[in-house]
Design a protein around this motif. Sequence first.
Motif, mmCIF file in Angstrom:
data_model
loop_
_atom_site.group_PDB
_atom_site.id
_atom_site.type_symbol
_atom_site.label_atom_id
_atom_site.label_comp_id
_atom_site.label_asym_id
_atom_site.label_seq_id
_atom_site.Cartn_x
_atom_site.Cartn_y
_atom_site.Cartn_z
ATOM 1 N N GLU A 144 0.828 -1.208 0.000
ATOM 2 C CA GLU A 144 0.000 0.000 0.000
ATOM 3 C C GLU A 144 0.860 1.255 0.000
ATOM 4 O O GLU A 144 0.526 2.247 -0.666
ATOM 5 N N ASP A 145 1.983 1.224 0.721
ATOM 6 C CA ASP A 145 2.904 2.360 0.706
ATOM 7 C C ASP A 145 3.457 2.586 -0.697
ATOM 8 O O ASP A 145 3.615 3.727 -1.140
ATOM 9 N N ARG A 146 3.751 1.509 -1.401
ATOM 10 C CA ARG A 146 4.245 1.632 -2.775
ATOM 11 C C ARG A 146 3.210 2.312 -3.667
ATOM 12 O O ARG A 146 3.554 3.147 -4.506
ATOM 13 N N VAL A 147 1.942 1.953 -3.483
ATOM 14 C CA VAL A 147 0.871 2.567 -4.265
ATOM 15 C C VAL A 147 0.777 4.054 -3.951
ATOM 16 O O VAL A 147 0.632 4.889 -4.855
ATOM 17 N N ARG A 148 0.855 4.410 -2.679
ATOM 18 C CA ARG A 148 0.770 5.822 -2.291
ATOM 19 C C ARG A 148 1.919 6.635 -2.888
ATOM 20 O O ARG A 148 1.713 7.742 -3.397
ATOM 21 N N LEU A 149 3.124 6.086 -2.825
ATOM 22 C CA LEU A 149 4.266 6.804 -3.385
ATOM 23 C C LEU A 149 4.127 6.920 -4.902
ATOM 24 O O LEU A 149 4.442 7.957 -5.487
ATOM 25 N N SER A 150 3.631 5.875 -5.538
ATOM 26 C CA SER A 150 3.413 5.915 -6.979
ATOM 27 C C SER A 150 2.352 6.955 -7.346
ATOM 28 O O SER A 150 2.492 7.670 -8.350
ATOM 29 N N ASP A 151 1.301 7.061 -6.541
ATOM 30 C CA ASP A 151 0.263 8.066 -6.791
ATOM 31 C C ASP A 151 0.849 9.477 -6.723
ATOM 32 O O ASP A 151 0.523 10.342 -7.549
ATOM 33 N N LEU A 152 1.706 9.725 -5.737
ATOM 34 C CA LEU A 152 2.348 11.033 -5.633
ATOM 35 C C LEU A 152 3.250 11.291 -6.840
ATOM 36 O O LEU A 152 3.310 12.415 -7.345
ATOM 37 N N ALA A 153 3.925 10.247 -7.316
ATOM 38 C CA ALA A 153 4.780 10.403 -8.498
ATOM 39 C C ALA A 153 3.949 10.774 -9.726
ATOM 40 O O ALA A 153 4.371 11.589 -10.553
ATOM 41 N N HIS A 154 2.740 10.200 -9.847
ATOM 42 C CA HIS A 154 1.856 10.563 -10.959
ATOM 43 C C HIS A 154 1.449 12.038 -10.859
ATOM 44 O O HIS A 154 1.353 12.734 -11.879
ATOM 45 N N MET A 155 1.205 12.521 -9.653
ATOM 46 C CA MET A 155 0.878 13.934 -9.470
ATOM 47 C C MET A 155 2.050 14.818 -9.893
ATOM 48 O O MET A 155 1.863 15.873 -10.513
ATOM 49 N N VAL A 156 3.265 14.398 -9.542
ATOM 50 C CA VAL A 156 4.459 15.143 -9.960
ATOM 51 C C VAL A 156 4.512 15.223 -11.479
ATOM 52 O O VAL A 156 4.727 16.294 -12.063
ATOM 53 N N MET A 157 4.293 14.098 -12.157
ATOM 54 C CA MET A 157 4.363 14.106 -13.616
ATOM 55 C C MET A 157 3.246 14.922 -14.240
ATOM 56 O O MET A 157 3.447 15.559 -15.279
#
Length: 202
Positions: A144-157
Motif C-alpha cells: 500500500e505504501d508503494r501505491v501511495r508513493l506511486s500516486d504522488l509520483a503521478h501527481m508530480v508528472m
Amino acid sequence: MKCPPIPPHEKDRLAALDSYGLDGQGTVAGLTPLVEMALRVFNVPMAAVNMIGADSVFFAASAGFGDDVDKRREVSFCAHTILQGATMVVPDATHDDRFHDNPLVSGPTNIRFYAGVPLLSAEGHAIGVLCILDTVPYDGFSAEDRVRLSDLAHMVMDRLEIRRIAMAASAGRTAAPNRVVGPEHLAHLAQIDALTGLPNRR
C-alpha cells in the motif's frame, strides 16, 4: 559501492528531461507541496523530486536535506532507481551491497532507508525519481505504501506535463503530450489542483 550503469537510450532520456525545461537552477513551482505531503504521509525526514542529468542529479523540489548533499550521479540512489522502471526500496542501506560504503550512507547525509519511484515519460524514459529517505532503517514499507508513493509520483508528472505544454505554447509551438492526454483531462489538470482536488481558479 556499485556505480549505476548508463541506461539504454541515454541520449533520448536526456532529451526527454530537457523538454521539461529542468536545468537544476531552482525548485519547480507546484512540486514543493507534493514533496512536503510525502514527508507527512510517510513520516520521514527527507523527500525530493530528483532529476537525473548526464553527470549529476539535481532537486526540482526537496525538503529535509542539508546544503552538503553529494549530487554526483555515480553515488545517487535515484540513478539506480531509473534503471528498474519500478519502485525501488532499500530497507537498510548499510546492508545493501550497492550502497553500504556509499558517501550518502557513510557521510553526513546518513541515509539508511530509501524508497523511490521513477518519473516516466510516455516513451518510457525515466527523467527522475520521487524519493523518500530516512536516517534509520525501515523494513515495513508495504504494498500500500508503494501505491501511495506511486500516486504522488503521478501527481508530480501531471504538474511537469503542464509545465512542458506551457513552455511549448509560450515558444509558439505545439507540444505533443508525452502521455496520451485528452482535451477533457488537460482542462481538468489546468483547473483542478492535483494535490487537493479543489479548483485552483476562480
